[in-house]
Motif scaffolding. Sequence first.
Motif, PDB file in Angstrom:
ATOM      1  N   ALA A 168       0.822  -1.209   0.000  1.00  0.00           N
ATOM      2  CA  ALA A 168       0.000   0.000   0.000  1.00  0.00           C
ATOM      3  C   ALA A 168       0.857   1.261   0.000  1.00  0.00           C
ATOM      4  N   GLY A 169       0.306   2.312  -0.602  1.00  0.00           N
ATOM      5  CA  GLY A 169       0.925   3.630  -0.531  1.00  0.00           C
ATOM      6  C   GLY A 169       0.192   4.543   0.434  1.00  0.00           C
ATOM      7  N   TYR A 170      -1.084   4.240   0.667  1.00  0.00           N
ATOM      8  CA  TYR A 170      -1.904   5.005   1.609  1.00  0.00           C
ATOM      9  C   TYR A 170      -2.883   4.015   2.210  1.00  0.00           C
ATOM     10  N   LEU A 171      -2.893   3.904   3.531  1.00  0.00           N
ATOM     11  CA  LEU A 171      -3.662   2.858   4.191  1.00  0.00           C
ATOM     12  C   LEU A 171      -4.482   3.456   5.322  1.00  0.00           C
ATOM     13  N   VAL A 172      -5.798   3.193   5.294  1.00  0.00           N
ATOM     14  CA  VAL A 172      -6.707   3.702   6.328  1.00  0.00           C
ATOM     15  C   VAL A 172      -7.289   2.526   7.104  1.00  0.00           C
ATOM     16  N   LEU A 173      -7.126   2.548   8.435  1.00  0.00           N
ATOM     17  CA  LEU A 173      -7.722   1.541   9.303  1.00  0.00           C
ATOM     18  C   LEU A 173      -9.015   2.092   9.889  1.00  0.00           C
ATOM     19  N   LEU A 174     -10.091   1.310   9.747  1.00  0.00           N
ATOM     20  CA  LEU A 174     -11.398   1.705  10.267  1.00  0.00           C
ATOM     21  C   LEU A 174     -11.896   0.632  11.219  1.00  0.00           C
ATOM     22  N   GLY A 175     -12.011   0.954  12.469  1.00  0.00           N
ATOM     23  CA  GLY A 175     -12.596   0.010  13.419  1.00  0.00           C
ATOM     24  C   GLY A 175     -11.891  -1.331  13.437  1.00  0.00           C
ATOM     25  N   ALA A 176     -10.610  -1.346  13.206  1.00  0.00           N
ATOM     26  CA  ALA A 176      -9.840  -2.595  13.207  1.00  0.00           C
ATOM     27  C   ALA A 176      -8.572  -2.384  14.028  1.00  0.00           C
ATOM     28  N   THR A 177      -8.200  -3.397  14.796  1.00  0.00           N
ATOM     29  CA  THR A 177      -6.964  -3.347  15.583  1.00  0.00           C
ATOM     30  C   THR A 177      -6.144  -4.597  15.281  1.00  0.00           C
ATOM     31  N   PRO A 178      -5.386  -4.587  14.186  1.00  0.00           N
ATOM     32  CA  PRO A 178      -4.663  -5.801  13.757  1.00  0.00           C
ATOM     33  C   PRO A 178      -3.687  -6.341  14.802  1.00  0.00           C
ATOM     34  N   ASN A 179      -3.108  -5.457  15.628  1.00  0.00           N
ATOM     35  CA  ASN A 179      -2.158  -5.981  16.613  1.00  0.00           C
ATOM     36  C   ASN A 179      -2.861  -6.727  17.747  1.00  0.00           C
ATOM     37  N   ARG A 180      -4.186  -6.660  17.803  1.00  0.00           N
ATOM     38  CA  ARG A 180      -4.926  -7.479  18.750  1.00  0.00           C
ATOM     39  C   ARG A 180      -5.608  -8.659  18.040  1.00  0.00           C
ATOM     40  N   THR A 181      -6.211  -8.388  16.888  1.00  0.00           N
ATOM     41  CA  THR A 181      -7.029  -9.413  16.226  1.00  0.00           C
ATOM     42  C   THR A 181      -6.288 -10.188  15.141  1.00  0.00           C
ATOM     43  N   CYS A 215       4.575   4.152   2.955  1.00  0.00           N
ATOM     44  CA  CYS A 215       3.114   4.200   3.073  1.00  0.00           C
ATOM     45  C   CYS A 215       2.705   5.124   4.219  1.00  0.00           C
ATOM     46  N   LYS A 216       1.689   5.952   3.966  1.00  0.00           N
ATOM     47  CA  LYS A 216       1.114   6.772   5.024  1.00  0.00           C
ATOM     48  C   LYS A 216      -0.049   6.010   5.637  1.00  0.00           C
ATOM     49  N   VAL A 217      -0.071   5.897   6.961  1.00  0.00           N
ATOM     50  CA  VAL A 217      -1.100   5.135   7.670  1.00  0.00           C
ATOM     51  C   VAL A 217      -2.009   6.106   8.420  1.00  0.00           C
ATOM     52  N   VAL A 218      -3.309   5.962   8.189  1.00  0.00           N
ATOM     53  CA  VAL A 218      -4.319   6.770   8.876  1.00  0.00           C
ATOM     54  C   VAL A 218      -5.180   5.822   9.707  1.00  0.00           C
ATOM     55  N   VAL A 219      -5.366   6.134  10.983  1.00  0.00           N
ATOM     56  CA  VAL A 219      -6.253   5.353  11.840  1.00  0.00           C
ATOM     57  C   VAL A 219      -7.478   6.203  12.151  1.00  0.00           C
ATOM     58  N   MET A 220      -8.651   5.713  11.720  1.00  0.00           N
ATOM     59  CA  MET A 220      -9.902   6.411  11.973  1.00  0.00           C
ATOM     60  C   MET A 220     -10.660   5.605  13.022  1.00  0.00           C
ATOM     61  N   ALA A 221     -10.619   6.067  14.261  1.00  0.00           N
ATOM     62  CA  ALA A 221     -11.229   5.336  15.365  1.00  0.00           C
ATOM     63  C   ALA A 221     -11.539   6.301  16.500  1.00  0.00           C
ATOM     64  N   ALA A 242       0.163   5.081  13.306  1.00  0.00           N
ATOM     65  CA  ALA A 242      -0.492   6.098  12.484  1.00  0.00           C
ATOM     66  C   ALA A 242       0.360   7.331  12.265  1.00  0.00           C
ATOM     67  N   ASP A 243       0.297   7.858  11.051  1.00  0.00           N
ATOM     68  CA  ASP A 243       0.795   9.203  10.756  1.00  0.00           C
ATOM     69  C   ASP A 243      -0.290  10.225  11.063  1.00  0.00           C
ATOM     70  N   LEU A 244      -1.550   9.775  11.009  1.00  0.00           N
ATOM     71  CA  LEU A 244      -2.684  10.656  11.286  1.00  0.00           C
ATOM     72  C   LEU A 244      -3.750   9.859  12.029  1.00  0.00           C
ATOM     73  N   TRP A 245      -4.200  10.385  13.163  1.00  0.00           N
ATOM     74  CA  TRP A 245      -5.294   9.769  13.909  1.00  0.00           C
ATOM     75  C   TRP A 245      -6.526  10.647  13.753  1.00  0.00           C
ATOM     76  N   VAL A 246      -7.634  10.049  13.312  1.00  0.00           N
ATOM     77  CA  VAL A 246      -8.882  10.771  13.083  1.00  0.00           C
ATOM     78  C   VAL A 246      -9.919  10.230  14.054  1.00  0.00           C
TER      79      VAL A 246
END
Length: 424
Positions: A33-46, A62-68, A78-82
């Motif tokens: 990925a070059g731009y990755l958005v996580l929505l309601g997911a926590t991969p380091n737990r699940t 890759c720029k990582v955005v966490v929307m939670a 995350a580079d950006l937390w929303v």
Amino acid sequence: MSFYDYYTDLPPSSPEIWGEQTDVGESADWYNAGYLVLLGATPNRTRTADCHFLSETRLGGCKVVVMAPDYSECTKYADLWVPVKTGSDGAVWMAINHVILKEFYVDRQVPYFVEYQKAYTDLPHLVKLEQGKNGNETGRLLKACDLPEYADTDHPEWKFAMWDTENNKAAVVNGGMGFRYPKKDESHGKWNTLNNDEKTGRQIDPALSLLDIMDEAVEVNFYELDAGEVYKRQVPVKYVESVGGRIPVTTLFDMQMSHMGVARAGLSGDFASSYDDDKSFSPAWQEKYSGIGRDTIIQMAREWANNAEVTRGRSQVIVGASINHWYHADLIYRAFTGALMLCGCIGRNGGGMNHYVGQEKLAAFDSWGQIALGLDWARPPRLQNTPSYWYIHTQQFKYDSAITDYVPVPDPAKLEYEHTADYN
């Protein structure tokens, strides 16, 4: 009982959009990925065993955005937390789509995006306008059975049309359900989604928009059910001689543009005047639902689409159970899938929708299914929609009101049933 229903880990948007259960990339593809958005997911737990790919993808830029709503474990990547308000993700992505359509389809056009829409989405398909009691309404897709030239073909009610720019007419193209189950030999093998004219086999260049070739601009009603208002906006149309007479048609893309309130030269109506206009899924509109400032949404939309343009679709969403368990989860998923489609990200390494919940992609399904579905007791198993089963038999339905008490409906009189139990 179906374990899929019981666990609620099937994203209903997948069969709604693609007609398949759930098909997502393996976690190693996060690295692409070059731009990755996580929505309601926590991969380091699940998805603990796979989570290293999430940290490693940043090594490639890759720029990582966490929307939670919470500052969850995965926010450390995350580079950006929303920090959106819970359940408001759909509003955020509708606003992102608004910006993408405005800046990457109206202000300028990205050739990769346009060609992707023509080849892989339903946006070039033609849709009819129908006269309602308060003006024009969005009708159904234009079908082969509507067109004299194609009405005598195999299963014409299950084949659909695009606008052939070379011959300046509506043409039925391969890929509709009518090609999948042919009665006649000549239809066999044409169910691949290729933009070929059914009769001639010639490849056509479909019009994504009719704006530059329209016969007329026609006003249509659009509904934003959060406000309960009706907006009148124009769409560009071509007139087609159908078996029932002369009818106006437009493309799904043009209909979507007006539905999203994106203004275009040559069309008048109640469009958003700017990103600061609190309507039409604008960045300002979503603020009251998400709690996120419009500038953040505009930034995300531009970064998402710019990355997809230069990488040819390597923008990606990882989504999980925290969103999938909402009542309107399918609408949230469909909203961000719209951003994936508009930017050519589906079917690309490093792009697409990755939904991870539950026991996906089992290698040894047969032995596992023997236990999970009780196959030693009965074969074949009788699968049951478990939520509906408990909804009725625990009498939970008695605590619900009519559907119209929860969701505004443009014309309640058209509802066949008024209660969820009736539909069950």
